[in-house]
Design an enzyme around this catalytic site. Structure first.
Site, PDB file in Angstrom:
ATOM      1  N   LYS A   1       0.921  -1.219   0.015  1.00  0.00           N
ATOM      2  CA  LYS A   1       0.113  -0.176  -0.118  1.00  0.00           C
ATOM      3  C   LYS A   1       0.933   1.138   0.015  1.00  0.00           C
ATOM      4  O   LYS A   1       2.197   1.227   0.338  1.00  0.00           O
ATOM      5  CB  LYS A   1      -0.846   0.019   1.459  1.00  0.00           C
TER       6      LYS A   1
ATOM      7  N   ASP B   1      -6.850   4.139  -4.616  1.00  0.00           N
ATOM      8  CA  ASP B   1      -7.805   3.933  -3.170  1.00  0.00           C
ATOM      9  C   ASP B   1      -8.303   5.281  -3.083  1.00  0.00           C
ATOM     10  O   ASP B   1      -8.597   6.024  -3.938  1.00  0.00           O
ATOM     11  CB  ASP B   1      -6.738   3.659  -2.015  1.00  0.00           C
TER      12      ASP B   1
HETATM   13  N1  GLU Z   1      -7.393  -0.071  -3.015  1.00  0.00           N
HETATM   14  C1  GLU Z   1      -8.065  -1.261  -3.358  1.00  0.00           C
HETATM   15  C2  GLU Z   1      -7.975  -1.923  -2.301  1.00  0.00           C
HETATM   16  O1  GLU Z   1      -8.166  -1.521  -1.152  1.00  0.00           O
HETATM   17  C3  GLU Z   1      -7.433  -2.031  -4.701  1.00  0.00           C
HETATM   18  C4  GLU Z   1      -6.139  -2.017  -5.002  1.00  0.00           C
HETATM   19  C5  GLU Z   1      -5.576  -2.669  -6.193  1.00  0.00           C
HETATM   20  O2  GLU Z   1      -6.410  -2.628  -7.157  1.00  0.00           O
HETATM   21  O3  GLU Z   1      -4.428  -2.854  -6.232  1.00  0.00           O
HETATM   22  O4  GLU Z   1      -8.147  -3.338  -2.219  1.00  0.00           O
END
Ligand code: GLU
Length: 449
Positions: A128, A168
């Site tokens: 992340k 996100d």
């Molecule tokens: N932000 C999204 C999550 O919390 C998607 C992350 C992504 O597609 O890499 O899973």
């Protein structure tokens, strides 16, 4: 206090190392409580040091992000990427741009992402990243300059076989476009698979925008059917938030026969007893990045109330928290239970505090945790990566069909795992164990050091 002395030691060490990282501790403790149920059957985890390794990120990168605002003044934000675990695939996870972003939040999100990505069955590790930059109120040019500066540093740490960021909170198609443009320019290479959530004309996948919200409803539908012989048909639904996840959860729940009566943003919530008119919401939120309050001015019979927590006073059969972390505490959970809600599924990451989850589980309310329920977004990112590798694009129906299969399988895997651990219906336990065991086995088979 955890039963296992080993797990308690791991938890104490995580807390002592980073005493201020409260959200990270919360995510780790919930996970360790699940592991506590099975750790006796797996002495190899302690012997090989798996759990202490698992809760420590492989790498944390922080960097400065200087950019020039529209007044010509230099602003400096902080950028991060937490590369948590790459055992089963390249690091994968979104970028969050929000003033509350700090290392605790990104470590909790990166940690959950390992388990979530594992549950999708696709080969993706966990990561992340993001920044304390606030896109709200910024001009397109300011957002562009910020994204370019952010990527100028991030590019050296990512790649289609290394780490694949996506969106996100605060990072949508606009931001991904600017980030991708800068990656391409700086690296002099067109590696579409380096980011997901791209525009459709440069390697994006159909259904990626809708995926988290749709996936949430597919999993909830399966949970209702298997555990209660029920469905969305004829149900009243409350969804917090009004971003990408909430909007497409609202759309799918409505398609499945439910009536969504409330949505919120960080200022307050709207209540429309006739059922939310999603075209109006899309126009406000996706059309001109407006506030949800505008809905009540435009739609007769609807009301707006200041304060986002009040949304949970609106009675519903199914609650889908899709705003942000720690929105529902024990008291709100008791209100939700009292109203006779039959199911809660998390569209946001960790929107329910631990005491809220306990309230739901004790009251027999079906509860689907985020790492399973909102995995549709990252699963479709995985499908976007597959399409990029093939240099090919599947139809909407094809991606949607695959998404539905993935979400249905996730439900059955976590349901089965919970049953096998002797706690049928405990999907928190099922998701933690099913997500972890696969990664732990790979860590063991690859060797830790
Ligand atoms: N932000 C999204 C999550 O919390 C998607 C992350 C992504 O597609 O890499 O899973």
């Amino acid at each position: 206090m955890l039963k296992s002395e080993y797990l308690q030691r791991v938890y104490t060490q995580a807390v002592t190392r980073d005493p201020d990282q409260r959200e990270f501790h919360q995510a780790v403790l919930e996970f360790l409580e699940s592991l506590d149920q099975i750790i006796d059957q797996h002495p190899e985890y302690e012997k090989k040091g798996i759990v202490e390794t698992f809760v420590e990120p492989e790498r944390v990168i922080t960097f400065r992000v200087p950019w020039v605002d529209d007044q010509g003044k230099v602003q400096v934000n902080r950028g991060y990427r937490v590369q948590f675990n790459s055992s089963i695939g390249p690091y994968k996870g979104g970028l969050r741009f929000h003033p509350t972003v700090n290392l605790s939040i990104l470590k909790f999100l990166g940690f959950e992402q390992i388990l979530k990505n594992s549950l999708t069955t696709l080969p993706m590790g966990g990561a992340k990243g993001g920044s304390d930059f606030d896109p709200k109120g910024k001009s397109d040019e300011e957002v562009m300059r910020f994204c370019q500066s952010f990527m100028t540093e991030l590019q050296r740490h990512i790649g289609q076989f290394v780490d694949v960021p996506a969106g996100d909170i605060g990072v949508g198609a606009r931001e991904i476009g600017y980030l991708f443009g800068q990656y391409r320019r700086v690296r002099g290479t067109y590696a579409a698979g380096v980011l997901t959530g791209k525009g459709l004309s440069f390697g994006g996948s159909l259904v990626r925008t809708e995926a988290t919200g749709y996936g949430l409803c597919y999993l909830t539908q399966e949970m209702l059917s298997k555990m209660k012989g029920d469905s969305f048909q004829g149900k009243t639904v409350v969804i917090s938030g009004s971003g990408n996840v909430a909007i497409f959860a609202c759309q799918k729940a409505t398609e499945l026969g439910a009536k969504v009566v409330a949505l919120s943003d960080s200022n307050g919530y709207i209540h429309d007893p006739k059922g939310i008119d999603l075209d109006v919401v899309k126009d406000i939120k996706l059309g001109h990045r407006g506030r949800i309050k505008e809905y009540a001015d435009r739609v007769p019979g609807s009301t707006y109330t200041e304060g986002f927590r009040g949304i949970w006073n609106v009675p519903c059969d199914i609650a889908l928290p899709c705003a942000t972390q720690n929105e529902i505490d024990g008291e709100i959970a008791r209100t939700i239970v009292k109203q006779g809600t039959i199911a809660v599924a998390e569209g946001a990451n960790m929107p329910c505090r631990p005491e809220a989850i306990q309230e739901f589980q004790h009251a027999g309310v079906l509860f689907a945790p985020a790492k399973a329920a909102n995995a549709g977004g990252v699963a479709t990112s995985g499908l976007e990566m597959s399409q990029n590798s093939m240099r090919y694009a599947w139809s909407f129906e094809e991606v949607d069909r695959r998404l539905k299969t993935i979400m249905t399988n996730i439900f059955h895997n976590i349901y089965t795992a919970a049953g096998e651990c002797g706690k049928p219906g405990d999907l928190v336990l099922g998701a933690n164990i099913a997500g972890f065991m696969k990664v732990a086995d790979v860590m063991l088979s690859q060797g830790l050091i």
